[in-house]
Scaffold this active site. Structure first.
Site, short mmCIF file in Angstrom:
data_model
loop_
_atom_site.label_atom_id
_atom_site.label_comp_id
_atom_site.label_asym_id
_atom_site.label_seq_id
_atom_site.Cartn_x
_atom_site.Cartn_y
_atom_site.Cartn_z
CB SER A 121 -0.85 0.06 1.27
OG SER A 121 -1.53 -1.11 1.48
CG HIS A 142 -2.58 -0.82 -3.98
ND1 HIS A 142 -2.86 0.50 -3.74
CD2 HIS A 142 -2.78 -1.47 -2.80
CE1 HIS A 142 -3.22 0.65 -2.46
NE2 HIS A 142 -3.18 -0.53 -1.89
CD GLU A 154 -3.24 3.26 -6.68
OE1 GLU A 154 -3.07 2.69 -5.59
OE2 GLU A 154 -3.33 4.50 -6.78
CG ASN A 192 -3.38 4.43 0.54
OD1 ASN A 192 -4.51 4.40 1.03
ND2 ASN A 192 -2.67 3.33 0.33
N1 LIG Z 1 -5.47 -5.08 4.34
C1 LIG Z 1 -5.74 -4.19 3.38
O1 LIG Z 1 -6.81 -3.59 3.33
C2 LIG Z 1 -4.72 -3.94 2.29
C3 LIG Z 1 -5.16 -3.32 1.10
C4 LIG Z 1 -4.25 -3.13 0.07
C5 LIG Z 1 -2.94 -3.56 0.22
N2 LIG Z 1 -2.53 -4.12 1.39
C6 LIG Z 1 -1.14 -4.59 1.48
O2 LIG Z 1 -1.13 -5.99 1.32
C7 LIG Z 1 -0.05 -6.56 2.06
C8 LIG Z 1 -0.58 -7.64 2.99
O3 LIG Z 1 -1.53 -7.08 3.85
P1 LIG Z 1 -2.59 -7.99 4.64
O4 LIG Z 1 -3.58 -7.06 5.21
O5 LIG Z 1 -3.03 -9.13 3.78
O6 LIG Z 1 -1.66 -8.56 5.82
P2 LIG Z 1 -1.89 -9.85 6.74
O7 LIG Z 1 -1.14 -9.59 7.99
O8 LIG Z 1 -3.35 -10.19 6.80
O9 LIG Z 1 -1.17 -11.03 5.93
C9 LIG Z 1 0.22 -11.12 5.72
C10 LIG Z 1 0.55 -12.59 5.55
O10 LIG Z 1 1.88 -12.72 5.05
C11 LIG Z 1 2.42 -13.89 5.60
N3 LIG Z 1 3.88 -13.88 5.49
C12 LIG Z 1 4.78 -13.16 6.20
N4 LIG Z 1 6.03 -13.44 5.81
C13 LIG Z 1 5.94 -14.39 4.83
C14 LIG Z 1 6.89 -15.10 4.05
N5 LIG Z 1 8.19 -14.90 4.20
N6 LIG Z 1 6.42 -15.99 3.14
C15 LIG Z 1 5.09 -16.21 2.99
N7 LIG Z 1 4.15 -15.56 3.71
C16 LIG Z 1 4.57 -14.66 4.62
C17 LIG Z 1 1.93 -13.90 7.04
O11 LIG Z 1 2.01 -15.20 7.60
C18 LIG Z 1 0.50 -13.39 6.87
O12 LIG Z 1 -0.44 -14.44 6.73
C19 LIG Z 1 0.64 -5.39 2.76
O13 LIG Z 1 1.72 -4.98 1.97
C20 LIG Z 1 -0.44 -4.33 2.79
O14 LIG Z 1 0.11 -3.03 2.80
C21 LIG Z 1 -3.40 -4.34 2.43
#
Ligand SMILES: NC(=O)c1ccc[n+]([C@@H]2O[C@H](COP(=O)([O-])OP(=O)(O)OC[C@H]3O[C@@H](n4cnc5c(N)ncnc54)[C@H](O)[C@@H]3O)[C@@H](O)[C@H]2O)c1
Length: 286
Positions: A121, A142, A154, A192
């Site tokens: 993000s 994104h 995005e 954002n």
């Molecule tokens: N949550 C949102 O609304 C949203 C929206 C757009 C983008 N994002 C982006 O998406 C990304 C993930 O966010 P999220 O909300 O899904 O986080 P989350 O915490 O729900 O999930 C992250 C996952 O990554 C896994 N992980 C960590 N290290 C790892 C590795 N080495 N190999 C494999 N898996 C691994 C973790 O076990 C976890 O399940 C971030 O970069 C965030 O900025 C989030």
């Protein structure tokens, strides 16, 4: 540029399981990578439950559901999954050091033609691209939460992303049923950079006693046709996430207009993070 038919998704959390769901449902051979078996099982169970719900609502057929699950596999090895992918979408926690390490491994393990994408993000795609020896094949994809519902992707072009890669990824996003919008890599991208100052300003209205959270949200819903008011949305996103993104904007542009409102900082310090902690601008415990 080879065609993209095999997708590896790294991270099976909120976003990664949604991205893997949509990829498998759209006909891509999909591998979901997690850190341990329990997390992987949980992610695949979530996808299965969400596909079952779509069958119950008659959005897809039982055969579509079975075919999607047939195209979905799991792996605990980042290198193995990358080796069999035309496109890798990284969706691990928002941490520059972790993502940089993953991009290095992906670069070593993925075939030469493979594209490496990040769902970040707020982290610079240009910086992630620089961690690889194929910077022209790195791009931001994104997605928005919940991924199976939200149309937007995005597409964030790093300084180095080639036109051919941007086009191949755009076509892949379309094949995933999404409506990609291409932007360039600057802090906050477009989504954002526009959203977070609005949320920050809404918080400012509460901080200064201009209006209650409910009143601010009603103004934006009824007057601007927003489906969700900015403070309800901030709770949904997570106030800690909003604060982190505002800090990226503030530091990235060195411009005080992105300065996080002190009330936001205080609420995060107090553990009022929104839906995930039970309380933010609203009470989510009931
Ligand atoms: N949550 C949102 O609304 C949203 C929206 C757009 C983008 N994002 C982006 O998406 C990304 C993930 O966010 P999220 O909300 O899904 O986080 P989350 O915490 O729900 O999930 C992250 C996952 O990554 C896994 N992980 C960590 N290290 C790892 C590795 N080495 N190999 C494999 N898996 C691994 C973790 O076990 C976890 O399940 C971030 O970069 C965030 O900025 C989030």
């Amino acid at each position: 540029m080879n065609t993209i038919s095999r997708i590896a998704v790294v991270g099976g959390g909120t976003m990664g399981n949604g991205i893997a769901h949509v990829a498998a449902q759209s006909g891509f051979a999909t591998t979901l990578v997690e850190t341990d078996q329990a997390r992987l099982d949980k992610a695949i169970a979530t996808i299965t439950k969400n596909l079952d719900r779509m069958v119950a609502k008659e959005k897809i057929s039982q055969a579509d559901r079975d075919a999607a699950l047939g195209r979905l596999g799991g792996s605990l090895s980042l290198a193995d999954a990358a080796a069999g992918a035309d496109l890798v979408v990284e969706a691990v926690n928002e941490n520059l050091e972790l993502k940089t390490r993953i991009f290095r491994t992906l670069d070593e393990a993925a075939p030469a033609h493979a594209v490496l994408a990040s769902n970040t993000s707020s982290i610079s795609i240009t910086k992630l691209a620089t961690a690889t020896r194929r910077p022209e094949q790195v791009i931001g994809m994104h997605f928005f939460n919940p991924v199976p519902m939200m149309k937007l992707v995005e597409l964030v072009r790093a300084h180095q992303t080639s036109d051919a890669v941007a086009e191949a990824v755009r076509q892949t996003a379309v094949a995933m049923g999404k409506e990609p919008v291409t932007v360039n890599d600057y802090p906050g991208f477009v989504s954002n950079r526009v959203l977070m100052p609005m949320i920050n300003e809404a918080i400012g209205c509460v901080h200064e006693g201009v209006a209650t959270p409910e009143a601010v949200d009603q103004v934006m819903k009824l007057g601007m046709a927003h489906p969700m008011g900015p403070l309800r949305l901030a709770d949904f996103i997570g106030l800690d996430v909003c604060l982190a993104i505002l800090n990226v904007l503030y530091e990235g542009f060195k411009d005080p207009r992105y300065r996080p409102n002190p009330l936001l900082v205080k609420m995060v310090d107090a553990g009022l993070l929104g839906d995930k902690s039970g309380r933010g601008f609203y009470d989510h415990t009931k």
